[in-house]
Design an enzyme around this catalytic site. Structure first.
Site, PDB file in Angstrom:
ATOM      1  N   LYS A 101       2.158 -10.018   0.656  1.00  0.00           N
ATOM      2  CA  LYS A 101       0.936  -9.164   0.942  1.00  0.00           C
ATOM      3  C   LYS A 101       0.627  -8.136  -0.236  1.00  0.00           C
ATOM      4  O   LYS A 101      -0.411  -7.467  -0.255  1.00  0.00           O
ATOM      5  CB  LYS A 101       1.112  -8.510   2.262  1.00  0.00           C
ATOM      6  CG  LYS A 101       1.097  -9.201   3.451  1.00  0.00           C
ATOM      7  CD  LYS A 101      -0.389  -9.535   3.898  1.00  0.00           C
ATOM      8  CE  LYS A 101      -0.293 -10.497   5.221  1.00  0.00           C
ATOM      9  NZ  LYS A 101      -1.828 -10.746   5.563  1.00  0.00           N
ATOM     10  N   ARG A 142     -11.853  -3.344  22.979  1.00  0.00           N
ATOM     11  CA  ARG A 142     -10.849  -4.366  22.877  1.00  0.00           C
ATOM     12  C   ARG A 142      -9.591  -4.241  23.925  1.00  0.00           C
ATOM     13  O   ARG A 142      -9.347  -2.915  24.353  1.00  0.00           O
ATOM     14  CB  ARG A 142     -10.370  -3.959  21.389  1.00  0.00           C
ATOM     15  CG  ARG A 142     -11.151  -4.433  20.319  1.00  0.00           C
ATOM     16  CD  ARG A 142     -10.240  -4.454  18.953  1.00  0.00           C
ATOM     17  NE  ARG A 142     -10.016  -3.080  18.868  1.00  0.00           N
ATOM     18  CZ  ARG A 142      -9.556  -2.825  17.353  1.00  0.00           C
ATOM     19  NH1 ARG A 142      -9.689  -3.652  16.527  1.00  0.00           N
ATOM     20  NH2 ARG A 142      -9.077  -1.672  17.513  1.00  0.00           N
ATOM     21  N   ILE A 189     -17.910  -0.861  16.145  1.00  0.00           N
ATOM     22  CA  ILE A 189     -17.234   0.032  16.983  1.00  0.00           C
ATOM     23  C   ILE A 189     -16.952  -0.512  18.276  1.00  0.00           C
ATOM     24  O   ILE A 189     -17.846  -0.989  19.013  1.00  0.00           O
ATOM     25  CB  ILE A 189     -18.171   1.479  17.207  1.00  0.00           C
ATOM     26  CG1 ILE A 189     -18.639   1.783  15.649  1.00  0.00           C
ATOM     27  CG2 ILE A 189     -17.680   2.358  18.023  1.00  0.00           C
ATOM     28  CD1 ILE A 189     -19.421   2.963  15.953  1.00  0.00           C
ATOM     29  N   TYR A 218       0.831  -1.404   0.092  1.00  0.00           N
ATOM     30  CA  TYR A 218      -0.101  -0.028   0.109  1.00  0.00           C
ATOM     31  C   TYR A 218       0.852   1.158   0.056  1.00  0.00           C
ATOM     32  O   TYR A 218       0.878   2.046  -1.009  1.00  0.00           O
ATOM     33  CB  TYR A 218      -0.979  -0.166   1.151  1.00  0.00           C
ATOM     34  CG  TYR A 218      -1.303   1.188   1.376  1.00  0.00           C
ATOM     35  CD1 TYR A 218      -2.292   1.953   0.397  1.00  0.00           C
ATOM     36  CD2 TYR A 218      -1.966   1.572   2.710  1.00  0.00           C
ATOM     37  CE1 TYR A 218      -2.805   3.239   0.920  1.00  0.00           C
ATOM     38  CE2 TYR A 218      -2.615   2.810   3.320  1.00  0.00           C
ATOM     39  CZ  TYR A 218      -3.143   3.519   2.152  1.00  0.00           C
ATOM     40  OH  TYR A 218      -3.677   4.577   2.452  1.00  0.00           O
ATOM     41  N   TYR A 271       4.566  -6.468  17.311  1.00  0.00           N
ATOM     42  CA  TYR A 271       4.698  -5.468  16.090  1.00  0.00           C
ATOM     43  C   TYR A 271       5.662  -4.404  16.356  1.00  0.00           C
ATOM     44  O   TYR A 271       6.815  -4.228  15.772  1.00  0.00           O
ATOM     45  CB  TYR A 271       3.446  -5.421  15.383  1.00  0.00           C
ATOM     46  CG  TYR A 271       3.386  -4.075  14.546  1.00  0.00           C
ATOM     47  CD1 TYR A 271       4.247  -4.424  13.443  1.00  0.00           C
ATOM     48  CD2 TYR A 271       2.585  -3.012  14.601  1.00  0.00           C
ATOM     49  CE1 TYR A 271       4.281  -3.265  12.484  1.00  0.00           C
ATOM     50  CE2 TYR A 271       2.720  -2.149  13.632  1.00  0.00           C
ATOM     51  CZ  TYR A 271       3.328  -2.267  12.517  1.00  0.00           C
ATOM     52  OH  TYR A 271       3.662  -1.140  11.665  1.00  0.00           O
ATOM     53  N   ASP A 309      -6.779  -1.032  23.742  1.00  0.00           N
ATOM     54  CA  ASP A 309      -7.091  -0.025  22.933  1.00  0.00           C
ATOM     55  C   ASP A 309      -6.925   1.564  23.682  1.00  0.00           C
ATOM     56  O   ASP A 309      -8.138   1.587  24.661  1.00  0.00           O
ATOM     57  CB  ASP A 309      -8.513  -0.119  22.525  1.00  0.00           C
ATOM     58  CG  ASP A 309      -8.301  -0.577  20.905  1.00  0.00           C
ATOM     59  OD1 ASP A 309      -7.087  -0.565  20.379  1.00  0.00           O
ATOM     60  OD2 ASP A 309      -9.434  -0.738  20.402  1.00  0.00           O
ATOM     61  N   ASN A 367      -1.597   5.749  11.356  1.00  0.00           N
ATOM     62  CA  ASN A 367      -2.680   5.103  10.288  1.00  0.00           C
ATOM     63  C   ASN A 367      -2.476   5.682   8.834  1.00  0.00           C
ATOM     64  O   ASN A 367      -2.645   7.002   8.896  1.00  0.00           O
ATOM     65  CB  ASN A 367      -4.126   5.157  10.833  1.00  0.00           C
ATOM     66  CG  ASN A 367      -4.350   4.392  12.228  1.00  0.00           C
ATOM     67  OD1 ASN A 367      -4.077   3.466  12.097  1.00  0.00           O
ATOM     68  ND2 ASN A 367      -4.538   5.199  13.151  1.00  0.00           N
ATOM     69  N   ASN A 375       8.177  -9.510  -2.108  1.00  0.00           N
ATOM     70  CA  ASN A 375       7.872 -10.886  -2.290  1.00  0.00           C
ATOM     71  C   ASN A 375       6.475 -11.412  -2.664  1.00  0.00           C
ATOM     72  O   ASN A 375       6.063 -12.327  -2.717  1.00  0.00           O
ATOM     73  CB  ASN A 375       8.320 -11.924  -1.347  1.00  0.00           C
ATOM     74  CG  ASN A 375       7.748 -11.585  -0.001  1.00  0.00           C
ATOM     75  OD1 ASN A 375       6.655 -10.644   0.201  1.00  0.00           O
ATOM     76  ND2 ASN A 375       8.100 -12.233   1.215  1.00  0.00           N
ATOM     77  N   ASN A 427      10.538 -11.845  10.371  1.00  0.00           N
ATOM     78  CA  ASN A 427      10.185 -10.969   9.183  1.00  0.00           C
ATOM     79  C   ASN A 427      10.818  -9.273   9.397  1.00  0.00           C
ATOM     80  O   ASN A 427      11.214  -8.724   8.592  1.00  0.00           O
ATOM     81  CB  ASN A 427       8.800 -10.808   8.803  1.00  0.00           C
ATOM     82  CG  ASN A 427       8.737 -10.481   7.046  1.00  0.00           C
ATOM     83  OD1 ASN A 427       9.609 -11.010   6.358  1.00  0.00           O
ATOM     84  ND2 ASN A 427       7.551 -10.002   6.759  1.00  0.00           N
TER      85      ASN A 427
HETATM   86  N1  LIG Z   1      -0.251   1.166   6.935  1.00  0.00           N
HETATM   87  C1  LIG Z   1      -0.146   1.682   8.182  1.00  0.00           C
HETATM   88  O1  LIG Z   1      -1.143   2.317   8.510  1.00  0.00           O
HETATM   89  C2  LIG Z   1       1.148   1.793   8.612  1.00  0.00           C
HETATM   90  C3  LIG Z   1       1.391   2.433   9.793  1.00  0.00           C
HETATM   91  C4  LIG Z   1       2.567   2.723  10.317  1.00  0.00           C
HETATM   92  C5  LIG Z   1       3.508   2.015   9.777  1.00  0.00           C
HETATM   93  N2  LIG Z   1       3.398   1.108   8.627  1.00  0.00           N
HETATM   94  C6  LIG Z   1       4.477   0.434   8.256  1.00  0.00           C
HETATM   95  O2  LIG Z   1       4.426   0.826   6.711  1.00  0.00           O
HETATM   96  C7  LIG Z   1       5.214  -0.276   6.025  1.00  0.00           C
HETATM   97  C8  LIG Z   1       4.163  -0.416   4.771  1.00  0.00           C
HETATM   98  O3  LIG Z   1       2.989  -0.596   5.030  1.00  0.00           O
HETATM   99  P1  LIG Z   1       1.922  -1.056   4.367  1.00  0.00           P
HETATM  100  O4  LIG Z   1       0.543  -0.651   4.981  1.00  0.00           O
HETATM  101  O5  LIG Z   1       1.909  -0.373   3.246  1.00  0.00           O
HETATM  102  O6  LIG Z   1       1.830  -2.762   4.249  1.00  0.00           O
HETATM  103  P2  LIG Z   1       1.789  -3.742   2.921  1.00  0.00           P
HETATM  104  O7  LIG Z   1       1.533  -4.991   3.847  1.00  0.00           O
HETATM  105  O8  LIG Z   1       0.531  -3.219   2.162  1.00  0.00           O
HETATM  106  O9  LIG Z   1       3.082  -3.610   2.477  1.00  0.00           O
HETATM  107  C9  LIG Z   1       4.048  -4.368   2.754  1.00  0.00           C
HETATM  108  C10 LIG Z   1       4.980  -4.964   1.594  1.00  0.00           C
HETATM  109  O10 LIG Z   1       6.042  -5.737   2.059  1.00  0.00           O
HETATM  110  C11 LIG Z   1       6.016  -6.848   1.311  1.00  0.00           C
HETATM  111  N3  LIG Z   1       6.908  -7.755   2.215  1.00  0.00           N
HETATM  112  C12 LIG Z   1       6.692  -8.251   3.329  1.00  0.00           C
HETATM  113  N4  LIG Z   1       7.483  -8.950   3.815  1.00  0.00           N
HETATM  114  C13 LIG Z   1       8.539  -9.034   2.809  1.00  0.00           C
HETATM  115  C14 LIG Z   1       9.821  -9.846   2.791  1.00  0.00           C
HETATM  116  N5  LIG Z   1      10.154 -10.636   3.721  1.00  0.00           N
HETATM  117  N6  LIG Z   1      10.335  -9.649   1.528  1.00  0.00           N
HETATM  118  C15 LIG Z   1       9.923  -9.226   0.519  1.00  0.00           C
HETATM  119  N7  LIG Z   1       8.680  -8.439   0.777  1.00  0.00           N
HETATM  120  C16 LIG Z   1       7.894  -8.403   1.794  1.00  0.00           C
HETATM  121  C17 LIG Z   1       4.572  -7.257   1.228  1.00  0.00           C
HETATM  122  O11 LIG Z   1       4.472  -8.333   0.168  1.00  0.00           O
HETATM  123  C18 LIG Z   1       3.888  -6.138   0.803  1.00  0.00           C
HETATM  124  O12 LIG Z   1       3.669  -5.634  -0.444  1.00  0.00           O
HETATM  125  C19 LIG Z   1       5.352  -1.390   6.998  1.00  0.00           C
HETATM  126  O13 LIG Z   1       6.327  -1.526   7.170  1.00  0.00           O
HETATM  127  C20 LIG Z   1       4.344  -1.008   8.146  1.00  0.00           C
HETATM  128  O14 LIG Z   1       4.824  -1.620   9.235  1.00  0.00           O
HETATM  129  C21 LIG Z   1       2.168   1.059   8.160  1.00  0.00           C
END
Ligand SMILES: NC(=O)c1ccc[n+]([C@@H]2O[C@H](COP(=O)([O-])OP(=O)(O)OC[C@H]3O[C@@H](n4cnc5c(N)ncnc54)[C@H](O)[C@@H]3O)[C@@H](O)[C@H]2O)c1
Length: 326
Positions: A35, A279, A205, A11, A141, A282, A170, A32, A92
């Site tokens: 996700k 929850r 909620i 994302y 996490y 929270d 978020n 990879n 991971n």
């Molecule tokens: N979405 C949020 O609100 C949020 C908030 C705070 C921090 N983050 C951090 O931002 C980053 C991205 O979040 P996101 O929501 O886009 O997540 P996401 O799951 O959409 O993207 C993560 C990507 O990493 C890839 N991936 C995971 N493990 C892997 C590995 N071992 N090798 C290669 N690729 C791998 C997945 O296939 C995926 O495409 C994450 O590190 C997350 O912890 C996200």
């Protein structure tokens, strides 16, 4: 710059890639697809499908493309899953992270922007949360993200690896081409919009008896483009030294009811809700301050408005009713 974006098929990584390319950088997405989605790899980026734990492939990607910097977004990031399966999160988020750092050193790549999380703070007393707040994660996490941050500190000292660690809550919203498509979906804005489309019967909620104006939890939402811009600005500043920044809406935040009411306004649809129990774990309010990154890097969010954020997510969802699956 030639930048490797780990998790660039995810994302936030897809939007970071889009913004980097728009700025004229060259991007290699390394993912990879555990996700992420192939269709989320932005046109114009090179794509290497591989696991971060695969040192050989990673070394080759860094060398072949003469990478100069890494933006590290790949991670496992589901809080609940991390409590049930901490082994997956240490593997991971920490162990494969160390493979990445070793590969970077071997290829003499000394610039890294790390997508950390505000979950490193746990349940802080004071809001909005400043970088000086104590770190006290309450789940694997946050703990594993913090462990990687600690490794970065020592890699900087020993090997001169410059890093910026960005801690936020978020990510939300979308661009015309890149949006949120997670399975399972755990984030309230896409969940609420799925209820607006009828894909989901209702929005749950979790508690309406919190000490907040409307009784529901208050959280922090940042437009994914503003987040991506922060990653790129942090990258540009790395040569002046390593740093940690919070990213947040800084103000009062938005309550769960406010999110749902705004989504009703934006979509013009009914969104059924059900009030369930609280929850565990929270906190009533979680909002991060962006004061430091604003004053040091001049970062200014362009889309810090809940209606804009939800509207962009809604447009993307309407254009991609089945996410990237089409
Ligand atoms: N979405 C949020 O609100 C949020 C908030 C705070 C921090 N983050 C951090 O931002 C980053 C991205 O979040 P996101 O929501 O886009 O997540 P996401 O799951 O959409 O993207 C993560 C990507 O990493 C890839 N991936 C995971 N493990 C892997 C590995 N071992 N090798 C290669 N690729 C791998 C997945 O296939 C995926 O495409 C994450 O590190 C997350 O912890 C996200």
């Amino acid at each position: 710059m030639r930048v490797l974006v780990t998790g660039g098929a995810g994302y936030i990584g897809s939007v970071v890639t889009e913004q980097l390319l728009g700025d004229g950088h060259e991007v290699v997405v390394y993912d990879n697809l555990s996700k992420g989605h192939l269709d989320a790899v932005v046109e114009g980026a090179e794509f290497v499908e591989g696991n971060l734990g695969d040192a050989e492939l990673l070394n080759k990607a860094l060398g072949d493309w003469q990478i100069e910097a890494v933006i590290h977004m790949a991670a496992s990031s589901l809080v609940g899953e991390s409590v049930d399966h901490p082994n997956k999160y240490y593997q991971n988020n920490v162990i494969t992270g160390l493979v990445l750092l070793d590969a970077m050193l071997a290829a003499d790549v000394k610039r890294l922007v790390f997508s950390s999380t505000a979950a490193v703070y746990g349940e802080p007393e004071a809001q909005p949360i400043e970088e000086s707040a104590p770190t006290n994660p309450t789940n694997p996490y946050g703990e594993t993200k913090l462990a990687f941050e600690h490794a970065l500190k020592w890699f900087d000292r020993a090997y001169g690896l410059r890093y910026a660690s960005l801690r936020y809550f978020n990510a939300a919203g979308a661009t015309a081409n890149c949006g949120e498509d997670h399975d399972p979906e755990t984030h309230i804005i896409p969940i609420t919009l799925q209820a607006a489309t009828g894909k989901r019967a209702q929005v749950e909620i979790y508690g309406d008896d919190y000490p907040t104006p409307d009784g529901t939890c208050i959280r922090d939402y940042i437009h994914v483009v503003d987040l991506a811009r922060a990653h790129i600005q942090a990258l540009a500043a790395l040569d002046e030294g390593s740093r940690i920044y919070n990213l947040g809406c800084g103000g009062a935040g938005y309550s769960v009811k406010e999110v749902i009411d705004t989504a009703r306004r934006v979509t013009g649809r009914e969104i059924p809700t059900n009030i369930g129990p609280r929850r565990a774990g929270d906190p009533a309010i979680l909002v991060a301050s962006s004061d430091r990154i604003k004053s040091e890097l001049g970062w200014q969010p362009q889309f810090q408005n809940l209606e804009l954020i939800i509207d962009s997510a809604w447009r993307w969802m309407q254009d991609h009713p089945n996410g990237y699956a089409e």
